[in-house]
Design a protein around this motif. Structure first.
Motif, PDB file in Angstrom:
ATOM      1  N   SER A  79       0.824  -1.201   0.000  1.00  4.81           N
ATOM      2  CA  SER A  79       0.000   0.000   0.000  1.00  4.81           C
ATOM      3  C   SER A  79       0.865   1.260   0.000  1.00  4.81           C
ATOM      4  O   SER A  79       1.885   1.337   0.689  1.00  4.81           O
ATOM      5  N   SER A  82       3.319   3.814  -5.965  1.00  2.85           N
ATOM      6  CA  SER A  82       2.757   4.402  -7.174  1.00  2.85           C
ATOM      7  C   SER A  82       2.900   3.433  -8.343  1.00  2.85           C
ATOM      8  O   SER A  82       3.950   2.820  -8.517  1.00  2.85           O
ATOM      9  N   TYR A  90      -1.415   6.011 -10.242  1.00  5.22           N
ATOM     10  CA  TYR A  90      -2.366   5.557  -9.230  1.00  5.22           C
ATOM     11  C   TYR A  90      -1.603   5.110  -7.990  1.00  5.22           C
ATOM     12  O   TYR A  90      -0.453   4.693  -8.077  1.00  5.22           O
ATOM     13  N   ARG A  91      -2.268   5.186  -6.850  1.00  5.62           N
ATOM     14  CA  ARG A  91      -1.705   4.652  -5.612  1.00  5.62           C
ATOM     15  C   ARG A  91      -2.238   3.241  -5.382  1.00  5.62           C
ATOM     16  O   ARG A  91      -3.433   2.996  -5.533  1.00  5.62           O
ATOM     17  N   GLN A  93      -3.391   0.167  -3.171  1.00  9.48           N
ATOM     18  CA  GLN A  93      -3.905  -0.172  -1.852  1.00  9.48           C
ATOM     19  C   GLN A  93      -4.070  -1.676  -1.794  1.00  9.48           C
ATOM     20  O   GLN A  93      -4.791  -2.261  -2.607  1.00  9.48           O
ATOM     21  N   LYS A 105      -9.810  -0.946 -10.104  1.00  8.87           N
ATOM     22  CA  LYS A 105      -9.307   0.425 -10.261  1.00  8.87           C
ATOM     23  C   LYS A 105     -10.396   1.431  -9.894  1.00  8.87           C
ATOM     24  O   LYS A 105     -11.539   1.298 -10.320  1.00  8.87           O
ATOM     25  N   THR A 108      -8.487   7.093  -8.430  1.00  6.27           N
ATOM     26  CA  THR A 108      -7.162   7.453  -7.917  1.00  6.27           C
ATOM     27  C   THR A 108      -6.346   6.267  -7.401  1.00  6.27           C
ATOM     28  O   THR A 108      -5.161   6.411  -7.136  1.00  6.27           O
ATOM     29  N   LYS A 109      -6.978   5.102  -7.258  1.00  2.00           N
ATOM     30  CA  LYS A 109      -6.301   3.975  -6.639  1.00  2.00           C
ATOM     31  C   LYS A 109      -6.424   2.703  -7.471  1.00  2.00           C
ATOM     32  O   LYS A 109      -7.371   2.528  -8.227  1.00  2.00           O
ATOM     33  N   ILE A 111      -6.815  -1.025  -6.261  1.00  9.86           N
ATOM     34  CA  ILE A 111      -7.052  -1.773  -5.030  1.00  9.86           C
ATOM     35  C   ILE A 111      -6.882  -3.260  -5.300  1.00  9.86           C
ATOM     36  O   ILE A 111      -7.587  -3.860  -6.109  1.00  9.86           O
TER      37      ILE A 111
END
Length: 252
Positions: A79, A82, A90-91, A93, A105, A108-109, A111
């Motif tokens: 987590s 980038s 995207y980050r 998680q 997706k 912004t993330k 997952i």
């Protein structure tokens, strides 16, 4: 086959002599820009030096670009990391729960859901497969448009996680390989590579005609190419290459 080293034009060159080779090939190898020359066994040292010196400006250009291009740090698939998809950052998680292995997706993330205790290899494999499916989805529709523009059809497109080439074309089998890493670049980069490889079915070598055909099919190819050589590359260990070496004539 035997190897030796020469210093040519201030560069340390690894020379690989092969019995059945007909031509001489120069390659610049990532990530450190080491230069190798594959040559027929009977070619003299003087002929090798003359050929390398003639190509020295191109070798230097590729080495400088390779050494200056930013690379991401080694991915741990945890987590907060980038990760790029179609040119957007995207980050990641990571959610540890249940028995599912899935990736979703959001705006912004990215997952990733995996069972508790899933190791780094499992997480890497899951995300790699997710990228493969994303690329396959986009590639299927993009190929139709690119083949129409180029006026030529490839019998097969395949995806491969290559370290040193964005695409390759087997002209005899009319098979095109696309680098999995292109799922991380803007879509125009993928279109440029698809057009580039399709044009090889019309013109084998990077001749003036080849460039004219690419220009006709994809007038903004220079902008796409610039994105390819300026966006961050994936992390790569020294010697972490595949069979597709970095030929200095590819995508210059």
């Amino acid at each position: 086959m035997h190897n030796e080293e020469m210093t040519i034009g201030g560069l340390l060159i690894e020379v690989i002599r092969k019995k059945n080779l007909k031509n001489l090939y120069i390659r610049v190898n990532p990530p450190e820009g080491n230069v190798t020359v594959s040559t027929p066994t009977e070619l003299s040292d003087e002929d090798i030096k003359l050929f390398v010196l003639k190509k020295l400006p191109e070798i230097t250009k590729v080495r400088d670009r390779m050494l200056s291009q930013e690379r991401q740090s080694k991915r741990e698939y945890v987590s907060g990391e980038s990760h790029y998809l179609w040119g957007k950052l995207y980050r990641l998680q990571v959610v540890y729960e249940g028995t599912q292995h899935k990736v979703v997706k959001t705006p912004t993330k990215i997952i990733m859901t995996v069972p508790a205790g899933a190791g780094i290899e499992t997480r890497e494999r899951l995300l790699t497969e997710w990228y493969r499916q994303e690329l396959k989805r986009v590639l299927e529709s993009m190929v139709i448009g690119c083949e129409k523009k180029a006026g030529v059809h490839a019998d097969e497109f395949r995806i491969k996680n290559m370290r040193t080439r964005w695409g390759t074309c087997n002209i005899e089998k009319r098979r095109i390989w696309i680098n999995l890493q292109l799922a991380k670049k803007p879509m125009e980069c993928l279109e440029y590579v698809v057009i580039h490889e399709l044009v090889h079915l019309l013109e084998k070598n990077h001749t003036h005609r080849f460039n004219v055909l690419v220009e006709e099919c994809f007038p903004t190819w220079r902008e796409a190419k610039k994105l390819l050589v300026t966006m961050p590359l994936d992390y790569m260990d020294k010697g972490d290459t595949d069979d597709e070496q970095a030929d200095i004539e590819r995508y210059l």
